[in-house]
Design an enzyme around this catalytic site. Structure first.
Site, PDB file in Angstrom:
ATOM      1  N   ARG A  42       0.897  -1.149  -0.116  1.00 16.96           N
ATOM      2  CA  ARG A  42       0.033   0.135  -0.079  1.00 16.96           C
ATOM      3  C   ARG A  42       0.753   1.357  -0.015  1.00 16.96           C
ATOM      4  NH1 ARG A  42      -5.601   0.081   3.269  1.00 16.96           N
ATOM      5  NH2 ARG A  42      -5.866  -1.364   1.752  1.00 16.96           N
ATOM      6  N   LYS A  66      -7.266 -14.120   6.237  1.00 17.38           N
ATOM      7  CA  LYS A  66      -7.792 -14.438   4.991  1.00 17.38           C
ATOM      8  C   LYS A  66      -7.196 -15.560   4.470  1.00 17.38           C
ATOM      9  CE  LYS A  66      -8.086 -10.897   1.817  1.00 17.38           C
ATOM     10  NZ  LYS A  66      -9.213 -10.352   0.743  1.00 17.38           N
ATOM     11  N   LYS A  78       1.963  -7.558   5.067  1.00 17.52           N
ATOM     12  CA  LYS A  78       1.473  -6.596   4.156  1.00 17.52           C
ATOM     13  C   LYS A  78       2.774  -5.359   4.620  1.00 17.52           C
ATOM     14  CE  LYS A  78      -2.283  -5.125   2.381  1.00 17.52           C
ATOM     15  NZ  LYS A  78      -3.455  -5.950   1.475  1.00 17.52           N
ATOM     16  N   THR A 151     -11.537 -13.099  -8.372  1.00 17.14           N
ATOM     17  CA  THR A 151     -12.246 -12.846  -7.364  1.00 17.14           C
ATOM     18  C   THR A 151     -13.782 -12.930  -7.500  1.00 17.14           C
ATOM     19  OG1 THR A 151     -10.387 -11.043  -6.856  1.00 17.14           O
ATOM     20  CG2 THR A 151     -12.697 -10.683  -5.478  1.00 17.14           C
ATOM     21  N   GLY A 181     -21.412  -1.772  -7.317  1.00 23.02           N
ATOM     22  CA  GLY A 181     -20.087  -1.358  -8.009  1.00 23.02           C
ATOM     23  C   GLY A 181     -19.791  -2.440  -9.026  1.00 23.02           C
ATOM     24  N   VAL A 185     -14.201  -6.189 -10.081  1.00 15.54           N
ATOM     25  CA  VAL A 185     -14.859  -7.364  -9.690  1.00 15.54           C
ATOM     26  C   VAL A 185     -16.246  -7.477 -10.045  1.00 15.54           C
ATOM     27  CG1 VAL A 185     -15.348  -8.605  -7.377  1.00 15.54           C
ATOM     28  CG2 VAL A 185     -13.308  -7.745  -7.463  1.00 15.54           C
ATOM     29  N   ASP A 204     -24.023   1.925  -9.457  1.00 15.29           N
ATOM     30  CA  ASP A 204     -22.604   2.465  -9.675  1.00 15.29           C
ATOM     31  C   ASP A 204     -22.734   3.876  -9.614  1.00 15.29           C
ATOM     32  OD1 ASP A 204     -19.831   2.943 -10.811  1.00 15.29           O
ATOM     33  OD2 ASP A 204     -19.685   0.873 -10.524  1.00 15.29           O
ATOM     34  N   ALA A 261     -16.150  -6.865  -1.731  1.00 16.53           N
ATOM     35  CA  ALA A 261     -15.421  -5.589  -1.081  1.00 16.53           C
ATOM     36  C   ALA A 261     -14.790  -6.037   0.237  1.00 16.53           C
ATOM     37  CB  ALA A 261     -16.681  -4.462  -0.891  1.00 16.53           C
TER      38      ALA A 261
HETATM   39  P1  NAD Z   1     -12.984  -0.997  -8.920  1.00 17.69           P
HETATM   40  O1  NAD Z   1     -12.329   0.392  -8.638  1.00 17.69           O
HETATM   41  O2  NAD Z   1     -12.525  -1.628 -10.229  1.00 17.69           O
HETATM   42  O3  NAD Z   1     -14.434  -0.926  -8.978  1.00 17.69           O
HETATM   43  C1  NAD Z   1     -15.314  -0.267  -7.884  1.00 17.69           C
HETATM   44  C2  NAD Z   1     -16.468   0.290  -8.695  1.00 17.69           C
HETATM   45  O4  NAD Z   1     -17.448   0.711  -7.787  1.00 17.69           O
HETATM   46  C3  NAD Z   1     -16.121   1.368  -9.673  1.00 17.69           C
HETATM   47  O5  NAD Z   1     -17.074   1.053 -10.599  1.00 17.69           O
HETATM   48  C4  NAD Z   1     -16.769   2.508  -8.898  1.00 17.69           C
HETATM   49  O6  NAD Z   1     -17.331   3.572  -9.697  1.00 17.69           O
HETATM   50  C5  NAD Z   1     -17.975   2.009  -7.979  1.00 17.69           C
HETATM   51  N1  NAD Z   1     -18.305   2.575  -6.839  1.00 17.69           N
HETATM   52  C6  NAD Z   1     -17.579   3.440  -6.024  1.00 17.69           C
HETATM   53  N2  NAD Z   1     -18.422   4.147  -5.212  1.00 17.69           N
HETATM   54  C7  NAD Z   1     -19.689   3.793  -5.335  1.00 17.69           C
HETATM   55  C8  NAD Z   1     -20.899   3.828  -4.698  1.00 17.69           C
HETATM   56  N3  NAD Z   1     -20.933   4.576  -3.644  1.00 17.69           N
HETATM   57  N4  NAD Z   1     -22.130   2.994  -5.122  1.00 17.69           N
HETATM   58  C9  NAD Z   1     -21.805   2.488  -6.142  1.00 17.69           C
HETATM   59  N5  NAD Z   1     -20.799   1.965  -6.839  1.00 17.69           N
HETATM   60  C10 NAD Z   1     -19.703   2.765  -6.309  1.00 17.69           C
HETATM   61  O7  NAD Z   1     -12.372  -1.879  -7.809  1.00 17.69           O
HETATM   62  P2  NAD Z   1     -12.467  -3.434  -7.618  1.00 17.69           P
HETATM   63  O8  NAD Z   1     -11.026  -4.027  -8.028  1.00 17.69           O
HETATM   64  O9  NAD Z   1     -13.738  -3.949  -8.396  1.00 17.69           O
HETATM   65  O10 NAD Z   1     -12.693  -3.631  -6.190  1.00 17.69           O
HETATM   66  C11 NAD Z   1     -14.076  -3.551  -5.546  1.00 17.69           C
HETATM   67  C12 NAD Z   1     -13.970  -3.798  -4.207  1.00 17.69           C
HETATM   68  O11 NAD Z   1     -13.576  -5.143  -4.021  1.00 17.69           O
HETATM   69  C13 NAD Z   1     -12.680  -3.024  -3.113  1.00 17.69           C
HETATM   70  O12 NAD Z   1     -13.159  -3.176  -1.826  1.00 17.69           O
HETATM   71  C14 NAD Z   1     -11.563  -3.721  -3.217  1.00 17.69           C
HETATM   72  O13 NAD Z   1     -10.672  -3.654  -2.063  1.00 17.69           O
HETATM   73  C15 NAD Z   1     -12.106  -5.435  -3.096  1.00 17.69           C
HETATM   74  N6  NAD Z   1     -11.415  -6.505  -3.736  1.00 17.69           N
HETATM   75  C16 NAD Z   1     -10.881  -6.212  -4.952  1.00 17.69           C
HETATM   76  C17 NAD Z   1     -10.351  -7.639  -5.293  1.00 17.69           C
HETATM   77  C18 NAD Z   1      -9.930  -7.616  -6.862  1.00 17.69           C
HETATM   78  O14 NAD Z   1      -9.201  -8.803  -7.248  1.00 17.69           O
HETATM   79  N7  NAD Z   1      -9.695  -6.562  -7.657  1.00 17.69           N
HETATM   80  C19 NAD Z   1      -9.742  -8.809  -4.494  1.00 17.69           C
HETATM   81  C20 NAD Z   1     -10.367  -8.409  -3.332  1.00 17.69           C
HETATM   82  C21 NAD Z   1     -11.166  -7.442  -2.713  1.00 17.69           C
END
Ligand code: NAD
Length: 349
Positions: A42, A66, A78, A151, A181, A185, A204, A261
């Site tokens: 991070r 996890k 981390k 995921t 969202g 994912v 979204d 998330a």
């Molecule tokens: P991302 O940024 O690709 O997608 C997030 C989406 O949520 C975006 O389209 C954004 O516009 C939308 N969003 C933001 N605020 C919002 C709201 N208030 N209401 C509705 N939609 C909203 O992120 P991601 O990689 O898809 O990750 C999503 C979540 O999953 C995060 O919490 C991340 O930590 C978690 N996560 C992701 C992964 C991975 O492999 N990418 C793995 C484990 C956990």
């Protein structure tokens, strides 16, 4: 700082001050009983070193739970790179290279990939000096690519366990699922759900993503303000953390919460609030491991993509186990998941 470290039940913390940029590099290794300490890097500004240290230790602990709840052979760790207020971004590549050198010096105590503030492109740079302890580089540099689809597959498998628990069948056909969202994912999850015959609603804030899913896929969009009041079978948070709290939980009109998330609960008591409302909660740290599992498996354990996909579907068994313990012992699912993880992390075997 001293009391923070004394209270922590982790193994070690490595701290380096990068004199050239004034950044602090912190690597927290929480528990290596199941394998090499593995977790993302991070990179962001913090108020002070103490706040950065606290974040690194908490995040490392989260990684231990996890991996352990899924019995995945990795240890919780981390890294945090705490940037100074006035950070000159032209110094970023060299800072990352110095960080990579530190990871390499640890000789396999710690392996890392992207997290908030770092990307596969950054992993390419870190791996110049940090190889072979860096994963999730770009596909051009031999990385396994976007973790989002794996995921999503894990979350989908977890939802099958939810359906088994609620409806005595893993099928998602005709189940109404609200995905918050539609990003890396949420988007592939929506596709998996549609392929399985579910009725998908989504929310979204990104106008382009909304227009695309409405026009191209004919999906119904729910305004973000209405997300907690919309009736559905499964609510799938795939955007932000901290959305389940004492204000939002009473509003929920779903039978289950199961989404990708991180840190969906504002506080541990929220798991009990969901349990009290008889809403089945799939603990986030159990259901969202798919991406990490697939990337680490492909890049460091020799899995093919097909093996990774198969192994990721083990999330379903993990959740069935959690639900069975929660039901048998009358404890909420978050407590049950942590109990399983703790038994693997701390108890004599
Ligand atoms: P991302 O940024 O690709 O997608 C997030 C989406 O949520 C975006 O389209 C954004 O516009 C939308 N969003 C933001 N605020 C919002 C709201 N208030 N209401 C509705 N939609 C909203 O992120 P991601 O990689 O898809 O990750 C999503 C979540 O999953 C995060 O919490 C991340 O930590 C978690 N996560 C992701 C992964 C991975 O492999 N990418 C793995 C484990 C956990």
């Amino acid at each position: 700082m001293e009391s923070l470290l004394k209270k922590w039940d982790g193994e070690e913390v490595i701290i380096r001050f990068d004199n050239l940029t004034k950044a602090w590099i912190i690597i927290a290794i929480h528990n290596t009983r199941l394998g090499i300490g593995t977790g993302g890097t991070r990179m962001k500004p913090y108020q002070n070193l103490q706040e950065a240290l606290q974040d690194a230790m908490k995040l490392a602990e989260g990684m231990s739970y996890k991996y352990a709840v899924s019995n995945f052979p990795r240890g919780g760790a981390k890294a945090v790179i705490a940037l100074p207020d006035k950070f000159d971004s032209t110094e970023r590549p060299d800072l990352l290279r110095r960080y990579g050198k530190l990871v390499c010096q640890l000789g396999g105590l710690f392996e890392t990939g992207p997290d908030v503030g770092t990307s596969p492109d950054d992993m390419d740079i870190i791996s110049e000096t940090g190889d072979p302890y860096i994963f999730c580089r770009t596909p051009q540099k031999g990385g396994a690519g976007d973790s989002g689809p794996a995921t999503a597959l894990g979350v989908f498998s977890g939802m099958q366990a939810v359906c088994e628990q609620l409806f005595n069948s893993p099928s998602l056909e005709a189940k109404r699922v609200l995905v918050q969202g539609a990003g890396s994912v949420g988007n592939p999850l929506i596709q998996l759900l549609r392929d399985a015959g579910a009725e998908v609603l989504f929310s979204d804030i990104d106008e382009a993503a909304i227009a695309h899913l409405q026009a191209k896929k004919g999906l119904k969009h729910i305004h973000p303000d209405k997300i907690f009041d919309t009736p559905c079978d499964i609510f799938a948070p795939c955007a932000l953390g901290g959305i389940l709290n004492k204000n939002t939980i009473p509003r929920l009109k779903c039978l289950a919460v199961a989404g990708g998330a991180n840190n969906q609960l504002s506080e541990p008591a929220d798991a009990e609030r969901l349990w009290g409302r008889q809403i089945l909660y799939a603990p986030d740290f159990a259901i969202n491991i798919g991406g990490a599992m697939a990337i680490i498996g492909i890049e460091t354990m020799g899995w093919s993509r097909a093996e990774a996909d198969k192994n990721v579907t083990s999330v379903r068994q993990t959740l069935k186990h959690i639900f069975a313990i929660a039901t048998a012992e009358g404890i909420n699912t978050d407590v049950a998941a942590r109990r399983i993880a703790r038994s693997r992390l701390f108890e004599d075997q």
